[in-house]
Design a protein around this motif. Sequence first.
Motif, PDB file in Angstrom:
ATOM      1  N   ALA A 110      26.428  68.037  79.736  1.00 50.24           N
ATOM      2  CA  ALA A 110      25.764  69.290  79.386  1.00 50.24           C
ATOM      3  C   ALA A 110      24.321  69.294  79.877  1.00 50.24           C
ATOM      4  O   ALA A 110      23.821  70.314  80.345  1.00 50.24           O
ATOM      5  CB  ALA A 110      25.816  69.499  77.874  1.00 50.24           C
ATOM      6  N   LEU A 113      24.309  68.404  84.203  1.00 50.66           N
ATOM      7  CA  LEU A 113      24.813  69.422  85.120  1.00 50.66           C
ATOM      8  C   LEU A 113      23.863  70.609  85.273  1.00 50.66           C
ATOM      9  O   LEU A 113      24.086  71.479  86.101  1.00 50.66           O
ATOM     10  CB  LEU A 113      26.200  69.897  84.671  1.00 50.66           C
ATOM     11  CG  LEU A 113      27.299  68.862  84.929  1.00 50.66           C
ATOM     12  CD1 LEU A 113      28.583  69.240  84.236  1.00 50.66           C
ATOM     13  CD2 LEU A 113      27.522  68.673  86.419  1.00 50.66           C
ATOM     14  N   ARG A 114      22.817  70.605  84.466  1.00 51.70           N
ATOM     15  CA  ARG A 114      21.773  71.600  84.709  1.00 51.70           C
ATOM     16  C   ARG A 114      21.019  71.290  85.999  1.00 51.70           C
ATOM     17  O   ARG A 114      20.355  72.141  86.555  1.00 51.70           O
ATOM     18  CB  ARG A 114      20.781  71.616  83.544  1.00 51.70           C
ATOM     19  CG  ARG A 114      21.353  72.210  82.256  1.00 51.70           C
ATOM     20  CD  ARG A 114      20.489  71.846  81.073  1.00 51.70           C
ATOM     21  NE  ARG A 114      19.080  72.150  81.303  1.00 51.70           N
ATOM     22  CZ  ARG A 114      18.513  73.315  81.032  1.00 51.70           C
ATOM     23  NH1 ARG A 114      19.234  74.277  80.508  1.00 51.70           N
ATOM     24  NH2 ARG A 114      17.238  73.518  81.274  1.00 51.70           N
ATOM     25  N   THR A 115      21.117  70.029  86.421  1.00 50.41           N
ATOM     26  CA  THR A 115      20.458  69.632  87.659  1.00 50.41           C
ATOM     27  C   THR A 115      21.521  69.465  88.734  1.00 50.41           C
ATOM     28  O   THR A 115      22.709  69.567  88.473  1.00 50.41           O
ATOM     29  CB  THR A 115      19.743  68.285  87.484  1.00 50.41           C
ATOM     30  OG1 THR A 115      20.740  67.279  87.284  1.00 50.41           O
ATOM     31  CG2 THR A 115      18.811  68.294  86.308  1.00 50.41           C
ATOM     32  N   SER A 116      21.074  69.193  89.952  1.00 50.47           N
ATOM     33  CA  SER A 116      22.053  68.930  91.004  1.00 50.47           C
ATOM     34  C   SER A 116      21.439  67.967  92.006  1.00 50.47           C
ATOM     35  O   SER A 116      20.273  67.581  91.887  1.00 50.47           O
ATOM     36  CB  SER A 116      22.445  70.229  91.686  1.00 50.47           C
ATOM     37  OG  SER A 116      21.287  70.804  92.254  1.00 50.47           O
ATOM     38  N   GLU A 200      28.655  76.239  95.933  1.00 52.54           N
ATOM     39  CA  GLU A 200      28.574  76.634  94.536  1.00 52.54           C
ATOM     40  C   GLU A 200      28.046  78.066  94.389  1.00 52.54           C
ATOM     41  O   GLU A 200      28.517  78.823  93.543  1.00 52.54           O
ATOM     42  CB  GLU A 200      27.681  75.655  93.761  1.00 52.54           C
ATOM     43  CG  GLU A 200      27.610  76.025  92.289  1.00 52.54           C
ATOM     44  CD  GLU A 200      27.055  74.916  91.427  1.00 52.54           C
ATOM     45  OE1 GLU A 200      26.716  73.859  91.957  1.00 52.54           O
ATOM     46  OE2 GLU A 200      26.968  75.134  90.205  1.00 52.54           O
ATOM     47  N   LYS A 204      29.678  81.164  92.337  1.00 50.45           N
ATOM     48  CA  LYS A 204      28.942  81.847  91.282  1.00 50.45           C
ATOM     49  C   LYS A 204      28.946  83.355  91.530  1.00 50.45           C
ATOM     50  O   LYS A 204      29.180  84.159  90.631  1.00 50.45           O
ATOM     51  CB  LYS A 204      27.493  81.330  91.254  1.00 50.45           C
ATOM     52  CG  LYS A 204      27.054  80.877  89.876  1.00 50.45           C
ATOM     53  CD  LYS A 204      25.615  80.406  89.907  1.00 50.45           C
ATOM     54  CE  LYS A 204      25.473  79.162  89.073  1.00 50.45           C
ATOM     55  NZ  LYS A 204      24.267  78.394  89.399  1.00 50.45           N
ATOM     56  N   THR A 210      30.479  78.516  87.020  1.00 57.58           N
ATOM     57  CA  THR A 210      30.628  77.209  87.675  1.00 57.58           C
ATOM     58  C   THR A 210      30.199  76.056  86.758  1.00 57.58           C
ATOM     59  O   THR A 210      30.798  74.995  86.773  1.00 57.58           O
ATOM     60  CB  THR A 210      29.791  77.153  88.961  1.00 57.58           C
ATOM     61  OG1 THR A 210      28.442  77.460  88.628  1.00 57.58           O
ATOM     62  CG2 THR A 210      30.300  78.145  89.982  1.00 57.58           C
ATOM     63  N   TYR A 211      29.147  76.302  85.995  1.00 59.96           N
ATOM     64  CA  TYR A 211      28.657  75.250  85.098  1.00 59.96           C
ATOM     65  C   TYR A 211      29.766  74.799  84.162  1.00 59.96           C
ATOM     66  O   TYR A 211      30.016  73.619  83.971  1.00 59.96           O
ATOM     67  CB  TYR A 211      27.460  75.776  84.314  1.00 59.96           C
ATOM     68  CG  TYR A 211      26.919  74.852  83.246  1.00 59.96           C
ATOM     69  CD1 TYR A 211      26.042  73.825  83.583  1.00 59.96           C
ATOM     70  CD2 TYR A 211      27.261  75.031  81.906  1.00 59.96           C
ATOM     71  CE1 TYR A 211      25.535  72.982  82.609  1.00 59.96           C
ATOM     72  CE2 TYR A 211      26.761  74.191  80.921  1.00 59.96           C
ATOM     73  CZ  TYR A 211      25.896  73.170  81.274  1.00 59.96           C
ATOM     74  OH  TYR A 211      25.399  72.339  80.305  1.00 59.96           O
ATOM     75  N   ARG A 212      30.481  75.780  83.616  1.00 60.36           N
ATOM     76  CA  ARG A 212      31.524  75.460  82.657  1.00 60.36           C
ATOM     77  C   ARG A 212      32.675  74.696  83.335  1.00 60.36           C
ATOM     78  O   ARG A 212      33.201  73.738  82.789  1.00 60.36           O
ATOM     79  CB  ARG A 212      32.025  76.739  81.985  1.00 60.36           C
ATOM     80  CG  ARG A 212      32.147  76.556  80.480  1.00 60.36           C
ATOM     81  CD  ARG A 212      32.647  77.808  79.810  1.00 60.36           C
ATOM     82  NE  ARG A 212      31.746  78.943  79.932  1.00 60.36           N
ATOM     83  CZ  ARG A 212      32.118  80.210  79.735  1.00 60.36           C
ATOM     84  NH1 ARG A 212      33.378  80.475  79.433  1.00 60.36           N
ATOM     85  NH2 ARG A 212      31.259  81.181  79.830  1.00 60.36           N
ATOM     86  N   LYS A 214      32.459  72.824  85.981  1.00 56.28           N
ATOM     87  CA  LYS A 214      32.012  71.464  86.292  1.00 56.28           C
ATOM     88  C   LYS A 214      32.004  70.597  85.031  1.00 56.28           C
ATOM     89  O   LYS A 214      32.395  69.439  85.060  1.00 56.28           O
ATOM     90  CB  LYS A 214      30.611  71.490  86.928  1.00 56.28           C
ATOM     91  CG  LYS A 214      30.634  72.071  88.337  1.00 56.28           C
ATOM     92  CD  LYS A 214      29.425  71.669  89.181  1.00 56.28           C
ATOM     93  CE  LYS A 214      28.113  72.109  88.624  1.00 56.28           C
ATOM     94  NZ  LYS A 214      27.007  71.954  89.588  1.00 56.28           N
ATOM     95  N   LEU A 215      31.553  71.204  83.942  1.00 53.92           N
ATOM     96  CA  LEU A 215      31.473  70.444  82.699  1.00 53.92           C
ATOM     97  C   LEU A 215      32.861  70.003  82.240  1.00 53.92           C
ATOM     98  O   LEU A 215      33.055  68.852  81.816  1.00 53.92           O
ATOM     99  CB  LEU A 215      30.780  71.278  81.612  1.00 53.92           C
ATOM    100  CG  LEU A 215      30.442  70.538  80.318  1.00 53.92           C
ATOM    101  CD1 LEU A 215      29.549  69.334  80.615  1.00 53.92           C
ATOM    102  CD2 LEU A 215      29.749  71.454  79.320  1.00 53.92           C
TER     103      LEU A 215
END
Lengths: 318, 392, 290
Positions: A110, A113-116, A200, A204, A210-212, A214-215
Motif C-alpha cells: 500500500a 506502490l505509491r512510488t515507482s 501504466e 490508467k 492500476t494501483y488496485r 498492482k496491489l
Amino acid sequence: MLDILRRIVLWGGLALLCLLPMLAEALGEGFYITMMNRVLILALAAMSLNLILGYGGMVSFGHAAYLGIGAYTVGILAYHSDAWFGTESAFIALPAAMLVAAILALAIGAISLRTSGVYFIMITLAFAQMVYFFFVSQQEYGGMDGMQMWSRSDAGPIDLSDNASFYYVVLGLLLVLLYAKYRLVRSRFGLVLRGIRENERRMKALGFPTYRYKLVAFVISGAVAGLAGAMMANLSEFVSPSLLHWTRSGEMMVMVILGGMGTIAGPILGALAFLVLEDVLSEITQHWMIVLGPLLILIVLVARRGLYGLLDPKGEPK
Amino acid sequence: MKRASLLAAAAFFASSIMASAQAAEPLKIGFISTLSGPGAALGIDLVDGFKLGIEHSGGTLGGRAVELITGDDQLKPDVGRQLAERMIQRDKVDLIAGVVFSNVMMAVAKPIFDSKTFMLSLNAGPSDLAGKRCSPYFFNVAWQNDQSHEAMGKHVKDKGYKRVYLMAPNYPAGKDALTGFKRYYSGGEIIGEVYTAINQPDYAAELAQLRAAKPDAVYIFYPGGMGVNFIKQYAQAGLKTEVPLFGPSFSFDETILPATGDAALGVMNTGFWSPDLPNPQNAKFVKAFTAKYSRPPSPFAAQAYDGALLLDSAISAVGGKVSDQDRFRAALRAAKFDSVRGPFAFNNNHFPIQNFYLREVIKDDTGRMTNRLVGTVFARHMDAYHDQCKMK
Amino acid sequence: MTLLLFVEQVLNGLQLGVMLFLMAAGMTLVFGIMGLINLAHGSLYMIGAYVAATVQQATGSFLVGLLVALPVAALVGMAVEMIALRRLYPRDHLDQVLATFGLILFFNELVKIVWGPQAYFMAMPDMLSGSVDIIPGIPYPAYRLAIVATGLAVAILLYLLITRTRIGMLIRAGATNREMVNALGVNVDRLYTIVFGLGAALAALAGIMAGPILALEVGMGESILILTFVVVVIGGIGSVRGAFVAALLVGIADTFGRVLLPPAIAEMTIYILMAAILVWRPQGLFPAHA
C-alpha cells in the motif's frame, strides 16, 4: 523444431520431477530428494516474485520479507503449541503463514506502490530490512540465532517427516500454483497487469484502477512467498533471520532472471540452475563467488531471456 | 553350548573382518565451516588448525587415513542443514566436525543427531546443547559460549571495580555474554547495560553516553569486525586511558588484533588458551602453525587443532572402529590427549572442563600483536548448564 | 541528556551524515545522469579503503595513501563502467540491480583473495590522532572533526563544480534531460565515464576517511550501501542537494535513535523515517525530475 524440443524438455522435465524420489531411492541417493525439496521451495518463491516482476513489472527488492515471515509464522505457531493459538497442524499453519504474509504485503504494498521505478526498488528493500531487524530483536524467538522446530508440521495422513512425501507435497503445491498462475496471467486480471507493465499511463487512461490491480498482484505474490517460507521452515525445521537477509531477495531475483522472466516454467529452471551452480561451484573452490558474480553479469548482458529463452528463442514472454 | 560358542566365534570372525575392512577405508569426516562472507576468517582458522592437528597425528586419525569433505555454510542455517544432510546421506561420512556459528549449529543439530552421527563442534557451544538438549552424539571441544565472560566477571569483581558498564550486540550471544559476566560479578553496581545493532560500524554515540556515565570499568563483547571498530574508537575517544576496558578473548584474538593496531595494546581479556601457555604440545602447535601459515594461531585454530588430537586419541583407542558407537563415545569422553590448553576433561554434557586464563594484549619480538598469559582465573571450570543435561 | 552531551551527539550525527553524503552524492549523480542504479557503489568504498591502507602501510603516510587510492578507485570505477555497466544504461532497473549485485560478489571475493579474510588495519594519521576540546571539558576526536570538515568541503566543491563549470552544466543538463545533452553533440560516453569515475572517487573518499575508525573487512561496503540508499531515496533520486539534506537528517536521526530509543526500535529508526517521508512525498524531498 524448437517447439517440439521445448515440449520434450518441459514434459520430460515434469515426468522426471514426478519420478525423482523413486529414481533417487533406486540409485541409493536419497540426498537428492532433500536437495530437490529446497529447489522446489525456492522455485515456489521465485514463481511468486515472477508474478509481480515478470508480469507486473514491479521490481520488489524485498521479497525475502514474505519468505521469512511465512517461515516465522509456522515456527512461532509450533513454538507456542501449548498455548491456545499454537498449533503444529499443517492445515492451520500453512494457511496462517499465507495470511500473515498477505497482510504484510498489503501494508508494504500500500505504501510502496505509491512510488515507482527506483523508489519502489529501494523502499521495498528498506521495508524488508525493517522486518529483518524486527526478527533479529525478537529474543523470545531466538533473535539472530533463530529457532529450532521440534518436528515438521503435522499434515494428518501425510507424513511430512518423510522426505519423499514432503517432496510430493511441495511438488503438488507448486504444480497447482503454477496452473493457477497460468490461468491468472491469461485472465482479464493478468491482461490488465501486463498492460500496466507495458504502459501504466495508458491503462490508467483506459479507466483501470492500476494501483488496485498492482496491489492485488503484490498481495497474492506475498502470500505465495509466505507459503514457500512455511515450507522452507518445515524443510529445515529451523527458522532464522538469515532467511530475511537482503541478499536472499537478490538471490530470488537472480533465480527469476536465470530461468526466464515472465515465463511459467522459468522460475523452476532458475531455482534449479542457481542451487546446482552454488553446489557445484562451492565444491570446486572456496572462492566460488568470484565465478558466480561475473556469471550473473554475463547472464544479464547476454542471455537476457534466461534458460527458458534458450528453448524458446523468439517466443513472447508468456 | 557348543553352538553358542560357534556363533560367538563366527560373530567375532565377522566383526574382525569388518574392522579390518573399515580400517583400510579412509575415515570420512564432513567439515562444516563458514568459508565465504564476513565470518570467513574464523572458519578458515578452524580448517587450518584441524588440518595441522591431522598432520601432527601422523597424517592419519587413529591410524586411519582421513578424507576431509569440507562444506561452506555461508553463515546461513538452511545451507548448513543441507550440507549436513548431504554429508550424511550422500557422502556417508563417519562423523561431522566444525561449525563456527551457533545459529548454524542449532540448524544442523537435529538431522545429525537423528541420524546417530557423531558431531564434534570445534567452536559453537550454544547453551541449549550444553543443557536441556545435550546429546550422546554431540561433543564440543572448544567451550560453552558463556564461560569466557564468566571468567572476566570474576576477575573484574576480584579487582574491586564498583561501577561497571556493559556493552554487547543485540543478539542472543550478546545477551548470553553479559549474563555470563553478571553471573560471577558482584560487589559493585552495573551502571549501564547497552545493546547495539548487529554489525554496527560506528559507536561514537554510545561512547559519548558511556563517558557521561563515568564508569570505573567497561566490559564489552564484540566479536570480529565489530570488535575492531569498537576497540579503535574506544581508544580514539581517549577513553582507554581513562576507563580500563575488559573483554573476552573473542574481542582480542589473533584474527582481530592485526586490525586494531595499538588500540588494543595492554587490554586484559579472558579465554581458555593463550599462545604462551607453558606446555610442550602448545609450543609445538604455535611454532608449527606460525611456520606453516605465516600468521600466529588464533584460539579458533587452537581448539580445532585440539579437536583433531582428540579424534586421533579416540579413534586409535577403538582400533579405527568408529562404527562401534558406544566404545567410540567412551573413548571420546575419556579425552586422553595432550591439549594445547593444559588440563582438559569432558563434563557429563560433553563440554570441556578446563581452565580460564587472564591474558594481556602485547606486541611480540617481531612487532606482531598477540597475547601473553597473566594468570589463571578459573581452574577446571564447568559451564553453567551441565546440571540441566540428563546425561550422566 | 545534558547540553554538552547533546552537542557531542549532534557532532556525531553530523559526522555520520557527511560520510553518508560522500557515498550518496556519487550514487545519486550516477543515477540522475545515467539512470543507473549501482549496488556496487559500496564495493568502491571498500576498495578505496583497502588500497589506501595498503599504501599507507608501505609508505607510512596517510596522505600518500589517500592520494593514491582516490585515482585508483576512480580508475576501477571507470573500467567497470566501460566493460560492463555502460551496456546497462538502456536496460531496466532490474537488470542493473542484478548485474551490480554480481559485481558485489566479485569484488568481495577479490578483496578476500588479495587481502585475506581477516579484518585489515588502517592507522590514524598522527597529526589527527589527538582530541580537541570542542567545549572546555568535552574532548572530541580531532579525526572525526576532520571528517566533518572534509565532508563539508567536498559538498561545497561539488556545489561549485555543478553550478560553475562546463562539466557541471552538462551534469545538470543530463540530470534533467538526457536526450538534450545527446542532441547537443556532447561526447556522452565520455561524460558518463567521467561522472562514474567521480562517483567512484567520492565513494572511495568515504571509505578512506572511514578506514582509520573502522575495521576494513569484506562486506564493509554493504552495511553503508543500504544506508546510502535510504539517503538517496529520502533526498530525491538525482538531487545532490537532496542527498546532502537527507544525509544529515539520517545521520542525526540514527545517532539520536540509537541513544534514546530501545535497541529494537533504534535499529528501525531510519527505515521508519524513510517510509514516513515517502508517504508524504513519494519522490523524496528534492525530486530532480520534477
